[in-house]
Write an enzyme that holds these catalytic residues in place. Structure first.
Site, PDB file in Angstrom:
ATOM      1  NE  ARG A  49      -2.708   0.274   3.575  1.00  0.00           N
ATOM      2  CZ  ARG A  49      -2.090   0.551   4.529  1.00  0.00           C
ATOM      3  NH1 ARG A  49      -1.459   1.952   4.581  1.00  0.00           N
ATOM      4  NH2 ARG A  49      -1.839  -0.245   5.495  1.00  0.00           N
ATOM      5  CE1 TYR A 102     -18.281   9.452 -15.682  1.00  0.00           C
ATOM      6  CE2 TYR A 102     -17.084   9.961 -13.605  1.00  0.00           C
ATOM      7  CZ  TYR A 102     -17.885   8.937 -14.684  1.00  0.00           C
ATOM      8  OH  TYR A 102     -18.303   7.800 -14.167  1.00  0.00           O
ATOM      9  CG  ASP A 175     -10.980  14.792 -15.894  1.00  0.00           C
ATOM     10  OD1 ASP A 175     -10.289  14.040 -16.417  1.00  0.00           O
ATOM     11  OD2 ASP A 175     -11.765  14.266 -14.946  1.00  0.00           O
ATOM     12  CE  LYS A 200     -13.298   5.864 -18.573  1.00  0.00           C
ATOM     13  NZ  LYS A 200     -13.361   6.649 -17.358  1.00  0.00           N
TER      14      LYS A 200
HETATM   15  N1  PLP Z   1     -12.910  11.812 -15.415  1.00  0.00           N
HETATM   16  C1  PLP Z   1     -13.636  11.571 -16.516  1.00  0.00           C
HETATM   17  C2  PLP Z   1     -13.530  12.889 -17.591  1.00  0.00           C
HETATM   18  C3  PLP Z   1     -14.194  10.406 -16.925  1.00  0.00           C
HETATM   19  O1  PLP Z   1     -14.660  10.039 -18.146  1.00  0.00           O
HETATM   20  C4  PLP Z   1     -14.373   9.402 -15.811  1.00  0.00           C
HETATM   21  C5  PLP Z   1     -14.857   8.159 -15.853  1.00  0.00           C
HETATM   22  O2  PLP Z   1     -15.693   8.021 -16.903  1.00  0.00           O
HETATM   23  C6  PLP Z   1     -13.592   9.754 -14.653  1.00  0.00           C
HETATM   24  C7  PLP Z   1     -12.993  10.949 -14.446  1.00  0.00           C
HETATM   25  C8  PLP Z   1     -13.487   8.665 -13.594  1.00  0.00           C
HETATM   26  O3  PLP Z   1     -12.627   7.746 -13.677  1.00  0.00           O
HETATM   27  P1  PLP Z   1     -12.809   6.167 -13.108  1.00  0.00           P
HETATM   28  O4  PLP Z   1     -14.021   5.564 -13.856  1.00  0.00           O
HETATM   29  O5  PLP Z   1     -11.688   5.483 -13.657  1.00  0.00           O
HETATM   30  O6  PLP Z   1     -13.211   6.212 -11.934  1.00  0.00           O
END
Ligand code: PLP
Length: 392
Positions: A49, A102, A175, A200
């Site tokens: 961890r 998101y 982000d 992603k």
């Molecule tokens: N930020 C964006 C732009 C996303 O599209 C997503 C998930 O779809 C996230 C954050 C969250 O990521 P995770 O699904 O890996 O927790």
């Protein structure tokens, strides 16, 4: 001379194994490390961890590609976001975020962190005046931007918002999931912190979940490192190893995603069934010029709105064969998503709700002729059946 992006992607944090010479750094699938006497740690490794060489390798690679000093890898994008906010903010602090972030980010801030004492406002980030008005002097500690945004594909001026944030004494968080560091490096544009869902484009193969934080500031990095260790939402070794492997080919993948998406967006624009194509690579997109300045290419994500409303969008989403109907994005395979019921169901009925006539395409790296044929077929199926129903 600093190395190019693809060289860093392949080599940063990827030195051959010193013991065996294995060219690919091994997967350290272990939760703990032997000590040579009490406290006699080998290379500082103690417990999974806390640290793991596979995660270290990914963290070095992430930092090198975003152009930041410190990289942190987490179990998911949301785990990274949660750790970031709890590490740097305190109850009573205020976050200003985009009104099309998101849905999961909104849910985290509004339903998990709000009861903990974090307040928020959601505004249109492309309107600098609206952002300035939403900032509460002395109280707003973070401005949270997604560009391109998910799924409305809005483009926000990172450099301009960095100035707004600086004037307000707030941190600018970007982000960068949709663009990836190959297409856009927010730290170089003045942002303080970059976050990712590495699930992603960074992982790129839809086989590993993960999240990342990259930043320059040493004091903030220490706090994030502490939360990563103390709360423990770290990426597991296998996930980190797969993400590292995916990340090495990010540049070539993004070139292909962008090339395919541009052709598909242009094709969609010619279709009479389509009301609006949201893709920053189209000159008609309101953020086109800004995206051309701020991004290297326009990426692989497209949203489309249909004149036939919800029924048409649902029918197309359920009629493709190569485009798989699934949540997530950024993998080598093409995916189709109906956000208002799938990825963004959590913001239904709020100001962040996604139009019901919209589908989101994550354009993969397949041959574009096959992807276009798949869409043509889906359109024919959707409208063929609809016309038939109307006649009936
Ligand atoms: N930020 C964006 C732009 C996303 O599209 C997503 C998930 O779809 C996230 C954050 C969250 O990521 P995770 O699904 O890996 O927790």
């Amino acid at each position: 001379m600093s190395q190019g992006f693809n060289t860093r992607a392949v080599h940063a944090g990827q030195e051959p194994d010193p013991t065996t010479g294995s060219v690919v750094p091994p997967l350290y699938q272990t939760s703990t490390f032997a000590q040579d006497g009490i406290g006699g740690l080998r290379h500082g490794y103690e417990y999974g961890r806390g640290t793991n060489p596979t995660r270290d390798s990914l963290q070095t690679q992430l930092a090198a590609l975003e152009g930041g000093k410190h990289g942190f890898s987490f179990a998911s994008g949301l785990a990274a976001e949660d750790a970031l906010i709890r590490a740097l903010l305190a109850p009573g602090d205020h976050i200003v975020m985009g009104n099309d972030v998101y849905g999961g980010t909104y849910r985290l801030i509004n339903r998990v962190l709000a009861p903990w004492g974090i307040t928020n406002a959601a505004v249109d980030m492309s309107d600098a005046g609206a952002v300035a008005a939403a900032v509460s002097a002395g109280n707003t500690k973070m401005i949270w931007v997604e560009t391109p945004s998910n799924p409305m594909m809005k483009i926000t001026d990172i450099a301009a918002l960095a100035e707004v944030a600086r004037a307000a004494g707030a941190l600018l968080v970007v982000d960068n999931t949709f663009a990836s560091p190959y297409l856009q490096t927010p730290l170089a544009l003045g942002a303080d912190i970059v976050v990712h869902s590495t699930t992603k484009y960074i992982g790129g193969h839809s086989d590993a979940s993960g999240g990342a934080i990259v930043l320059d500031d040493d004091a903030m990095a220490e706090k994030i490192g502490f939360i990563q260790f103390a709360a423990g939402a770290v990426s597991a070794p296998m996930e980190a190893w797969l993400t590292t492997r995916g990340l090495k080919t990010l540049g070539v993948r993004m070139d292909r995603h962008s090339e395919n998406a541009q052709k598909i967006a242009e094709w969609l624009q010619t279709r009479p069934e389509v009301e609006r194509v949201l893709y920053p690579g189209l000159p008609e997109h309101p953020g086109h010029e800004l995206a051309a300045r701020q991004m290297k290419k326009f990426g692989g994500m497209i949203s489309v709105q249909f004149k036939g409303g919800e029924a048409a969008a649902r029918k197309v989403a359920e009629s493709t064969q190569l485009f798989t109907l699934a949540e997530s994005l950024g993998g080598i395979e093409s995916l189709m998503n109906y956000p208002s019921e799938m990825t963004h169901a959590s913001v239904k009925g709020t100001d962040l709700a996604v139009p019901v006539n919209l589908i989101r395409l994550s354009v993969g790296i397949e041959d574009v002729e096959d992807l276009l044929a798949d869409l043509e077929h889906a359109f024919a199926k959707a409208w063929g059946e609809r016309h038939h129903q109307v006649e009936l």
